[in-house]
Design an enzyme around this catalytic site. Structure first.
Site, short mmCIF file in Angstrom:
data_model
loop_
_atom_site.label_atom_id
_atom_site.label_comp_id
_atom_site.label_asym_id
_atom_site.label_seq_id
_atom_site.Cartn_x
_atom_site.Cartn_y
_atom_site.Cartn_z
CD GLN A 1 -3.01 -0.79 2.33
OE1 GLN A 1 -2.64 -0.23 3.36
NE2 GLN A 1 -4.20 -1.33 2.22
CB ALA B 1 -2.15 3.12 13.40
CD GLU C 1 -12.91 1.06 4.34
OE1 GLU C 1 -12.00 0.76 3.56
OE2 GLU C 1 -14.10 0.83 4.11
CG HIS D 1 -7.23 -3.46 9.76
ND1 HIS D 1 -7.04 -4.65 9.10
CD2 HIS D 1 -7.99 -2.68 8.93
CE1 HIS D 1 -7.64 -4.60 7.92
NE2 HIS D 1 -8.23 -3.42 7.79
#
Length: 195
Positions: free
Chosen positions: A10, A34, A51, A55
């Protein structure tokens, strides 16, 4: 703009698209966690998570990090998959827990929480002017559209040869069921860090 993702693929894709658009001097992307962002406290006027919450294995730490990197008065926006809000003392049904377990096992996700839980975490971190929006009805058509887009000979052929593709197809069906029974929500939670 500074973007992070755990996925090197990504990250490379974001860098490619940014360069293609001639914005590499304005937007930078890197691989980072994160739950432990590589940014100084108060770095950003806007912290936007798209989104990603679904996760995160530690939703509290996730919210804490979002608030930490926001500047005083900065806005935080969390767009995430949630399960439905629960009434006091209510739990998810056995069917709902089973459906989420199937989805999470295919997508390698930890347990989800409700929008109300994200609001509670935002309040605990001192966010002000917290607002929510339920975008479920807008997002719900995405899953059948993905399924329809796969209905061609090439995709069907791969379906029979790849276990990963079969699991992905099952996940799409499970998501559609989750949306249709009101279990899955697509939520937006926003608020401002105190000045």
């Amino acid at each position: 703009v500074r973007g992070i993702t755990l996925s090197p693929f990504q990250c490379r894709r974001a860098q490619f698209l940014t360069q293609k658009a001639g914005l590499e001097d304005k937007a930078k992307f890197s691989v980072a966690d994160a739950l432990a962002m590589p940014f100084q406290k108060g770095s950003f006027d806007l912290v936007w998570s798209m989104e990603s919450g679904e996760h995160m294995p530690d939703k509290r730490q996730f919210m804490r990090e979002l608030v930490r990197v926001a500047a005083p008065g900065g806005r935080i926006i969390v767009v995430t998959w949630c399960h439905r809000n629960l009434k006091d003392g209510e739990t998810l049904t056995r069917f709902e827990k089973g459906l989420l377990k199937l989805i999470n096992s295919i997508y390698f996700l930890p347990p989800w929480v409700s929008m109300d839980r994200y609001v509670a975490l935002a309040e605990e971190e001192g966010l002000e002017g917290i607002k929510t929006a339920d975008w479920t009805q807008v997002v719900k058509p995405f899953w059948p559209a993905v399924l329809v887009s796969c209905l061609n000979w090439k995709s069907i052929k791969v379906l029979f040869t790849s276990q990963t593709v079969r699991k992905g197809a099952l996940a799409i069906l499970y998501m559609m069921v989750g949306y249709s029974v009101g279990l899955i929500k697509f939520g937006v939670i926003t608020g401002q860090k105190k000045k």
